[in-house]
Design a protein around this motif. Structure first.
Motif, PDB file in Angstrom:
ATOM      1  N   ARG A  83     102.441  87.197  40.101  1.00 31.13           N
ATOM      2  CA  ARG A  83     101.272  86.937  39.101  1.00 31.13           C
ATOM      3  C   ARG A  83     100.205  86.072  39.686  1.00 31.13           C
ATOM      4  O   ARG A  83      98.958  86.232  39.312  1.00 31.13           O
ATOM      5  CB  ARG A  83     101.850  86.135  37.706  1.00 31.13           C
ATOM      6  N   SER A  84     100.495  85.498  40.755  1.00 33.92           N
ATOM      7  CA  SER A  84      99.597  84.530  41.598  1.00 33.92           C
ATOM      8  C   SER A  84      98.610  85.397  42.301  1.00 33.92           C
ATOM      9  O   SER A  84      97.555  85.090  42.599  1.00 33.92           O
ATOM     10  CB  SER A  84     100.407  83.647  42.273  1.00 33.92           C
ATOM     11  N   VAL A 141     102.227  96.302  39.025  1.00 37.37           N
ATOM     12  CA  VAL A 141     103.696  97.043  38.567  1.00 37.37           C
ATOM     13  C   VAL A 141     104.350  95.717  37.843  1.00 37.37           C
ATOM     14  O   VAL A 141     105.149  95.952  37.113  1.00 37.37           O
ATOM     15  CB  VAL A 141     104.308  97.217  39.883  1.00 37.37           C
ATOM     16  N   GLU A 142     104.268  94.325  38.709  1.00 37.40           N
ATOM     17  CA  GLU A 142     105.145  93.413  37.770  1.00 37.40           C
ATOM     18  C   GLU A 142     104.632  93.050  36.361  1.00 37.40           C
ATOM     19  O   GLU A 142     105.823  92.964  35.367  1.00 37.40           O
ATOM     20  CB  GLU A 142     104.981  92.049  38.617  1.00 37.40           C
ATOM     21  N   ARG A 143     103.627  93.237  36.051  1.00 40.50           N
ATOM     22  CA  ARG A 143     102.856  93.217  34.673  1.00 40.50           C
ATOM     23  C   ARG A 143     103.605  94.034  33.768  1.00 40.50           C
ATOM     24  O   ARG A 143     103.833  93.785  32.619  1.00 40.50           O
ATOM     25  CB  ARG A 143     101.284  93.472  34.674  1.00 40.50           C
ATOM     26  N   GLN A 144     103.952  95.294  34.357  1.00 42.53           N
ATOM     27  CA  GLN A 144     104.587  96.326  33.353  1.00 42.53           C
ATOM     28  C   GLN A 144     105.965  96.004  33.041  1.00 42.53           C
ATOM     29  O   GLN A 144     106.574  96.681  32.177  1.00 42.53           O
ATOM     30  CB  GLN A 144     104.588  97.936  34.216  1.00 42.53           C
ATOM     31  N   ARG A 145     106.526  94.943  33.569  1.00 41.52           N
ATOM     32  CA  ARG A 145     107.911  94.672  33.101  1.00 41.52           C
ATOM     33  C   ARG A 145     108.084  94.070  31.853  1.00 41.52           C
ATOM     34  O   ARG A 145     109.120  94.194  30.994  1.00 41.52           O
ATOM     35  CB  ARG A 145     108.490  93.536  34.197  1.00 41.52           C
ATOM     36  N   VAL A 146     107.005  93.682  31.229  1.00 43.65           N
ATOM     37  CA  VAL A 146     106.866  93.380  29.816  1.00 43.65           C
ATOM     38  C   VAL A 146     107.488  94.523  28.874  1.00 43.65           C
ATOM     39  O   VAL A 146     108.089  94.298  27.874  1.00 43.65           O
ATOM     40  CB  VAL A 146     105.285  92.739  29.478  1.00 43.65           C
ATOM     41  N   LEU A 147     107.140  95.785  29.350  1.00 40.81           N
ATOM     42  CA  LEU A 147     107.686  97.049  28.562  1.00 40.81           C
ATOM     43  C   LEU A 147     109.119  97.312  28.812  1.00 40.81           C
ATOM     44  O   LEU A 147     109.616  98.333  28.095  1.00 40.81           O
ATOM     45  CB  LEU A 147     106.772  98.262  29.183  1.00 40.81           C
ATOM     46  N   GLU A 148     109.796  96.833  29.648  1.00 34.87           N
ATOM     47  CA  GLU A 148     111.128  96.691  29.897  1.00 34.87           C
ATOM     48  C   GLU A 148     111.955  95.778  29.227  1.00 34.87           C
ATOM     49  O   GLU A 148     113.368  95.786  29.210  1.00 34.87           O
ATOM     50  CB  GLU A 148     111.462  96.772  31.471  1.00 34.87           C
ATOM     51  N   ARG A 149     111.562  94.802  28.421  1.00 30.78           N
ATOM     52  CA  ARG A 149     112.125  93.816  27.841  1.00 30.78           C
ATOM     53  C   ARG A 149     112.843  94.302  26.534  1.00 30.78           C
ATOM     54  O   ARG A 149     112.786  95.822  26.232  1.00 30.78           O
ATOM     55  CB  ARG A 149     111.159  92.894  26.991  1.00 30.78           C
ATOM     56  N   ASP A 150     114.261  93.825  26.081  1.00 31.30           N
ATOM     57  CA  ASP A 150     115.041  94.414  25.355  1.00 31.30           C
ATOM     58  C   ASP A 150     114.264  94.630  23.581  1.00 31.30           C
ATOM     59  O   ASP A 150     114.429  95.424  23.230  1.00 31.30           O
ATOM     60  CB  ASP A 150     116.064  93.289  24.947  1.00 31.30           C
ATOM     61  N   GLN A 151     113.174  93.822  23.656  1.00 30.22           N
ATOM     62  CA  GLN A 151     112.267  94.075  22.313  1.00 30.22           C
ATOM     63  C   GLN A 151     110.711  93.938  23.020  1.00 30.22           C
ATOM     64  O   GLN A 151     110.161  92.830  23.228  1.00 30.22           O
ATOM     65  CB  GLN A 151     112.414  93.010  21.535  1.00 30.22           C
ATOM     66  N   PRO A 152     110.465  94.865  23.609  1.00 28.12           N
ATOM     67  CA  PRO A 152     108.968  95.188  23.899  1.00 28.12           C
ATOM     68  C   PRO A 152     107.855  94.941  23.119  1.00 28.12           C
ATOM     69  O   PRO A 152     108.191  94.911  21.700  1.00 28.12           O
ATOM     70  CB  PRO A 152     109.094  96.465  24.858  1.00 28.12           C
ATOM     71  N   PRO A 153     106.625  94.666  23.562  1.00 27.65           N
ATOM     72  CA  PRO A 153     105.769  94.575  22.399  1.00 27.65           C
ATOM     73  C   PRO A 153     105.388  95.735  21.838  1.00 27.65           C
ATOM     74  O   PRO A 153     105.547  97.111  22.562  1.00 27.65           O
ATOM     75  CB  PRO A 153     104.441  94.058  23.112  1.00 27.65           C
ATOM     76  N   LEU A 154     105.097  96.150  20.306  1.00 27.77           N
ATOM     77  CA  LEU A 154     104.702  97.066  19.934  1.00 27.77           C
ATOM     78  C   LEU A 154     103.111  97.444  20.426  1.00 27.77           C
ATOM     79  O   LEU A 154     102.177  96.471  20.438  1.00 27.77           O
ATOM     80  CB  LEU A 154     104.327  97.120  18.364  1.00 27.77           C
TER      81      LEU A 154
END
Length: 282
Positions: A83-84, A141-154
């Motif tokens: 992120r940095s 690519v690291e930012r995209q990990r948010v879509l891999e959460r158990d409950q990703p954002p809609l």
């Protein structure tokens, strides 16, 4: 090569990562080459990461944790490090994006960052002629990990049709990027619509924007200009953005028709990539 001991571990997440990597390696009585052999890389790469000459990857971090028994230390650090690597002006938005419960975006020029393939992202980011292209790609690519959460954002994504036709990176890159978009259309939490060229004038001719909603925090609208990004939680701006986005959704093709258009463009414009692969266009 700079001595890692001259680095200030408090200077940045990358400096701390390199400092801690050397500290842990030496505590285990390993030379750089020995650690490299264990984690299947060169000792030179270990040294470059220890001296911040190279940005580590998540895969590297996980292998170091396994080799040194560091209980996930480097796997936790890598998110902060990557992120940095994002532009300073973009970091506040990335932090909010990672917390969002609902993401709406209209993109007029390129595929939304969270949906980009790595090679498409590399081609897009290369246009800015950055000093550390690979670091920026890894951060995206690291930012995209948010879509891999158990409950990703809609997520609701409206793409201008021009995005599909703009050959970023070459025909093969575009074919794989459009195939990636189709994969997202099969996720119930992701909706992708295309705003067709035939729509003509529409509610966001001024450009792209992102609309973030949260469980407990105020909504945020994010826009970018040539050199920086801008976030606001102004109620008036939020209301205006919501109205414009609703109009975009109403004007865009349905999710089903959008998928059919993506398939048609993928086959007709980027279909035969077996003969040759064009050099990147951007």
């Amino acid at each position: 090569m700079a001595n890692i001991q001259s680095l200030d571990p408090t200077a940045s997440p990358l400096d701390y990562y390199g400092w801690e990597l050397r500290r842990q390696r030496e505590a285990h009585g390993l030379r750089q080459g020995q650690l490299g052999d264990i984690i299947f890389c060169t000792g030179s790469l270990v040294g470059q990461i220890e001296t911040t000459k190279k940005v580590p990857t998540r895969d590297f971090s996980e292998r170091v944790d396994a080799a040194l028994g560091t209980d996930g230390l480097f796997s936790r650090l890598i998110g902060l490090v990557l992120r940095s690597q994002l532009p300073t002006w973009f970091q506040p938005y990335a932090e909010m994006e990672a917390k969002a419960a609902y993401i709406s975006t209209y993109q007029a020029q390129v595929v939304y960052g969270l949906l980009q393939t790595e090679e498409y992202a590399r081609a897009v980011l290369a246009t800015g002629m950055p000093d550390d292209l690979e670091g920026l790609v890894a951060a995206r690519v690291e930012r995209q990990r948010v879509l891999e959460r158990d409950q990703p954002p809609l997520a609701w994504v409206v793409l201008d049709e021009a995005v599909l036709h703009r050959p970023v990176g070459g025909r093969g890159v575009m074919r794989r990027q459009l195939a990636r978009l189709l994969e997202f259309t099969r996720n119930r939490w992701m909706q992708v619509q295309v705003l067709p060229n035939e729509a003509g004038a529409h509610a966001s001719l001024a450009g792209s924007f992102n609309f973030l909603r949260f469980e407990d925090d105020p909504d945020i609208v994010y826009t970018e200009d040539v050199i920086s990004g801008h976030m606001t939680a102004s109620p008036e701006t939020i209301k205006e953005a919501a109205l414009r986005y609703a109009r975009l959704q109403a004007t865009a093709l349905s999710v089903e028709d959008s998928a059919e258009l993506i398939i048609r463009v993928m086959e007709e414009r980027y279909g035969d990539c077996s003969q040759h692969e064009e050099h990147p266009v951007v």
